[in-house]
Motif scaffolding. Structure first.
Motif, PDB file in Angstrom:
ATOM      1  N   VAL A  92       0.813  -1.292   0.081  1.00 36.65           N
ATOM      2  CA  VAL A  92       0.466  -0.003  -0.456  1.00 36.65           C
ATOM      3  C   VAL A  92       0.858   1.392  -0.167  1.00 36.65           C
ATOM      4  O   VAL A  92       1.807   1.426   0.898  1.00 36.65           O
ATOM      5  N   GLY A  93       0.946   2.052  -1.201  1.00 37.13           N
ATOM      6  CA  GLY A  93       1.496   3.514  -0.977  1.00 37.13           C
ATOM      7  C   GLY A  93       0.800   4.382   0.187  1.00 37.13           C
ATOM      8  O   GLY A  93      -0.808   4.261  -0.356  1.00 37.13           O
ATOM      9  N   LEU A  94       1.586   4.948   1.067  1.00 33.41           N
ATOM     10  CA  LEU A  94       0.862   5.572   1.828  1.00 33.41           C
ATOM     11  C   LEU A  94       1.432   6.911   1.942  1.00 33.41           C
ATOM     12  O   LEU A  94       2.809   7.496   1.009  1.00 33.41           O
ATOM     13  N   GLY A  95       1.219   8.668   2.595  1.00 30.61           N
ATOM     14  CA  GLY A  95       0.916   9.372   2.364  1.00 30.61           C
ATOM     15  C   GLY A  95      -0.012  10.644   2.037  1.00 30.61           C
ATOM     16  O   GLY A  95       0.087  11.462   1.305  1.00 30.61           O
ATOM     17  N   ARG A  96      -1.315   9.788   2.353  1.00 27.09           N
ATOM     18  CA  ARG A  96      -2.203  10.077   1.374  1.00 27.09           C
ATOM     19  C   ARG A  96      -2.270  11.411   2.812  1.00 27.09           C
ATOM     20  O   ARG A  96      -2.275  11.164   3.963  1.00 27.09           O
ATOM     21  N   ARG A  97      -3.414  12.661   2.690  1.00 24.37           N
ATOM     22  CA  ARG A  97      -3.589  13.156   3.572  1.00 24.37           C
ATOM     23  C   ARG A  97      -5.815  13.799   3.402  1.00 24.37           C
ATOM     24  O   ARG A  97      -5.283  13.058   2.858  1.00 24.37           O
ATOM     25  N   ALA A 140      -5.370  -7.422  -6.626  1.00 20.67           N
ATOM     26  CA  ALA A 140      -3.761  -6.659  -6.116  1.00 20.67           C
ATOM     27  C   ALA A 140      -3.575  -5.481  -6.610  1.00 20.67           C
ATOM     28  O   ALA A 140      -3.791  -4.443  -5.759  1.00 20.67           O
ATOM     29  N   SER A 141      -3.152  -5.799  -7.456  1.00 18.26           N
ATOM     30  CA  SER A 141      -3.504  -4.831  -8.875  1.00 18.26           C
ATOM     31  C   SER A 141      -4.341  -3.714  -8.985  1.00 18.26           C
ATOM     32  O   SER A 141      -3.890  -2.712  -8.836  1.00 18.26           O
ATOM     33  N   ALA A 142      -5.111  -4.169  -9.002  1.00 14.01           N
ATOM     34  CA  ALA A 142      -6.792  -3.376  -8.816  1.00 14.01           C
ATOM     35  C   ALA A 142      -6.440  -2.859  -8.049  1.00 14.01           C
ATOM     36  O   ALA A 142      -6.507  -0.921  -8.046  1.00 14.01           O
ATOM     37  N   MET A 143      -6.227  -3.420  -6.770  1.00  9.60           N
ATOM     38  CA  MET A 143      -6.652  -2.296  -5.703  1.00  9.60           C
ATOM     39  C   MET A 143      -5.581  -1.608  -5.738  1.00  9.60           C
ATOM     40  O   MET A 143      -5.731  -0.430  -4.977  1.00  9.60           O
ATOM     41  N   VAL A 144      -4.627  -1.424  -6.020  1.00  8.85           N
ATOM     42  CA  VAL A 144      -3.165  -0.516  -5.806  1.00  8.85           C
ATOM     43  C   VAL A 144      -3.222   0.933  -6.895  1.00  8.85           C
ATOM     44  O   VAL A 144      -3.608   2.340  -6.205  1.00  8.85           O
ATOM     45  N   LYS A 145      -4.613  -0.002  -7.952  1.00 13.01           N
ATOM     46  CA  LYS A 145      -4.963   1.525  -8.697  1.00 13.01           C
ATOM     47  C   LYS A 145      -5.460   2.443  -7.899  1.00 13.01           C
ATOM     48  O   LYS A 145      -5.365   2.859  -7.983  1.00 13.01           O
ATOM     49  N   MET A 146      -6.516   1.772  -7.706  1.00  9.47           N
ATOM     50  CA  MET A 146      -8.092   1.736  -6.812  1.00  9.47           C
ATOM     51  C   MET A 146      -7.414   2.878  -5.677  1.00  9.47           C
ATOM     52  O   MET A 146      -8.209   4.300  -5.659  1.00  9.47           O
ATOM     53  N   SER A 147      -6.393   2.848  -4.940  1.00 12.84           N
ATOM     54  CA  SER A 147      -6.084   3.258  -3.935  1.00 12.84           C
ATOM     55  C   SER A 147      -5.344   4.737  -3.945  1.00 12.84           C
ATOM     56  O   SER A 147      -4.684   5.042  -3.290  1.00 12.84           O
ATOM     57  N   ASN A 148      -4.717   4.568  -5.069  1.00 11.17           N
ATOM     58  CA  ASN A 148      -3.746   5.652  -6.264  1.00 11.17           C
ATOM     59  C   ASN A 148      -5.087   7.188  -6.751  1.00 11.17           C
ATOM     60  O   ASN A 148      -4.546   7.773  -7.263  1.00 11.17           O
ATOM     61  N   ILE A 149      -6.296   6.538  -6.758  1.00 13.56           N
ATOM     62  CA  ILE A 149      -7.026   7.671  -7.458  1.00 13.56           C
ATOM     63  C   ILE A 149      -7.001   9.212  -6.097  1.00 13.56           C
ATOM     64  O   ILE A 149      -7.405   9.297  -5.244  1.00 13.56           O
ATOM     65  N   LYS A 150      -6.284   9.749  -7.299  1.00 16.17           N
ATOM     66  CA  LYS A 150      -6.919  11.594  -6.798  1.00 16.17           C
ATOM     67  C   LYS A 150      -5.864  11.734  -5.058  1.00 16.17           C
ATOM     68  O   LYS A 150      -7.425  12.178  -4.394  1.00 16.17           O
ATOM     69  N   PRO A 151      -4.608  10.682  -4.663  1.00 12.99           N
ATOM     70  CA  PRO A 151      -4.796  11.255  -3.133  1.00 12.99           C
ATOM     71  C   PRO A 151      -4.493  12.648  -2.848  1.00 12.99           C
ATOM     72  O   PRO A 151      -4.292  13.412  -3.764  1.00 12.99           O
ATOM     73  N   LEU A 152      -4.927  13.460  -1.739  1.00 12.21           N
ATOM     74  CA  LEU A 152      -4.318  14.680  -1.643  1.00 12.21           C
ATOM     75  C   LEU A 152      -2.275  14.202  -0.825  1.00 12.21           C
ATOM     76  O   LEU A 152      -2.740  13.695  -0.351  1.00 12.21           O
ATOM     77  N   THR A 153      -1.770  14.842  -1.195  1.00 16.77           N
ATOM     78  CA  THR A 153      -0.318  14.831  -1.099  1.00 16.77           C
ATOM     79  C   THR A 153       0.176  15.992  -0.036  1.00 16.77           C
ATOM     80  O   THR A 153      -0.647  17.136  -0.480  1.00 16.77           O
ATOM     81  N   GLY A 154       1.388  16.457   0.438  1.00 19.20           N
ATOM     82  CA  GLY A 154       2.216  17.608   0.312  1.00 19.20           C
ATOM     83  C   GLY A 154       1.242  18.244   1.272  1.00 19.20           C
ATOM     84  O   GLY A 154       0.880  17.712   2.783  1.00 19.20           O
ATOM     85  N   ARG A 155       0.742  19.182   1.323  1.00 18.71           N
ATOM     86  CA  ARG A 155       0.354  19.930   2.706  1.00 18.71           C
ATOM     87  C   ARG A 155      -0.850  19.992   1.489  1.00 18.71           C
ATOM     88  O   ARG A 155      -1.825  21.301   2.733  1.00 18.71           O
ATOM     89  N   GLN A 156      -1.879  19.250   0.865  1.00 19.92           N
ATOM     90  CA  GLN A 156      -3.332  19.705   1.137  1.00 19.92           C
ATOM     91  C   GLN A 156      -3.619  18.800   1.495  1.00 19.92           C
ATOM     92  O   GLN A 156      -3.153  18.078   2.365  1.00 19.92           O
ATOM     93  N   GLY A 157      -5.135  19.223   1.927  1.00 20.97           N
ATOM     94  CA  GLY A 157      -5.815  18.453   3.246  1.00 20.97           C
ATOM     95  C   GLY A 157      -5.355  18.622   4.139  1.00 20.97           C
ATOM     96  O   GLY A 157      -4.272  19.569   4.064  1.00 20.97           O
TER      97      GLY A 157
END
Length: 316
Positions: free
Chosen positions: A141-146, A289-306
């Protein structure tokens, strides 16, 4: 010393740019909250031990979050006097659950590392850990969403496909999120676990011809034409508490619980993928698993967003 400082500044700059360019990293919390992943995993395991159905509920919570303005924990926000969130939208009201589990896990993570781990990341990890705990595949799971500062009830009403959807509506809905036809068929396999309410499958068991007659009759005994809306039936009648590929075997036998399930095997373009996943569980696991990675990457807020919410139910 000057070189050391330069190197340190370069690393900080590289980290900052990674956090702001929208890229998520599985190692995002390795230095800021090294215990986060194990705390979340333990919380998920405890919740599923207490109630097996919770694994499916946590997986679904991530799906309902990501399909509305991206994976930003907007679905967790409670209504208040000046704000209407997504919880009371038609696809969510009296349907999505697991909020207390997320609250409990978040409280433990906050105790370990205050203000560091976002609610959106907790939801994404809880979804993965639920699937794995019930026998499903692991994915990084890629992390760093806000976390979002707002939510959209209107968007929730139109973005989350209802169980009455036909195949073209499902394709349109998933495509709008950047998910492919293969992603759609693979992600639908999450219905190998969990339960659905009578109100979600009533139309299918009384009105559709693409359903095994004896299976329809068995469901009609617990789900009448009117009333008993909240009676539950397993989405996978064979192994409803194990994450496997038998969901697809059910479809081949016309024993999909929801209209939208059986639409994936109805003499159309999805039939061949359903057959492939039914005969090749490892292929299904890889594609899921591949589709879940794609789905969990839909428009995340990162950096100073949110922001990183302290309490997942309200903005700071």
């Amino acid at each position: 010393m000057a070189f050391h400082n330069f190197l340190l500044l370069s690393l900080i700059a590289a980290y900052a740019s990674a956090a702001t360019d929208g890229k998520l990293s599985p190692n995002y919390y390795s230095s800021t909250c090294p215990k986060a992943l194990s705390i979340i995993q333990a919380g998920v395991a405890a919740a599923i031990k207490k109630e097996t159905r919770m694994g499916a509920s946590l997986l679904r919570l991530h799906f309902h979050d990501c399909f509305v303005n991206g994976c930003d924990a907007s679905v967790l926000l409670d209504d208040n006097a000046t704000f209407i969130g997504e919880k009371t939208a038609a696809p969510n009201n009296n349907s999505i659950r697991g909020f207390n589990v997320i609250d409990d896990i978040k409280a433990k993570v906050e105790k370990a590392c205050p203000g560091v781990v976002s609610c959106a990341d907790v939801v994404a990890l809880a979804a993965r850990d639920s699937a794995v705990y019930l026998g499903g595949p692991f994915w990084n799971v890629g992390l760093g969403r806000r976390d979002s500062l707002t939510a959209s009830r209107a968007l929730a009403n139109i973005s989350i496909p209802p169980p009455t959807s036909n195949l073209s509506a499902l394709i349109t809905s998933f495509s709008a999120q950047g998910l492919s036809f293969k992603d759609l068929v693979a992600l639908s396999g999450s219905h190998t676990i969990g339960l659905a309410r009578c109100t979600s499958f009533r139309g299918h068991i009384y009105n559709d011809s693409n359903i095994d007659p004896s299976y329809a009759k068995s469901l009609q005994r617990i789900c009448p034409r009117s009333g008993k809306d909240n009676v539950l039936a397993p989405l996978d009648l064979r192994t409803p508490t194990r994450f496997d590929n038998l969901y697809y075997k059910n479809l081949l036998e016309r024993k999909g619980l929801l209209h939208s399930d059986q639409e994936l095997f109805n003499g159309n373009s999805a039939d061949s993928l359903v057959r492939r996943y039914e005969s090749n569980p490892s292929k299904f696991f890889r594609d899921f698993a591949s589709a879940m990675v794609k789905m969990s990457n839909i428009k995340p807020l990162t950096g100073r967003q949110g922001e990183v919410r302290k309490n997942c139910r309200k903005v700071n």
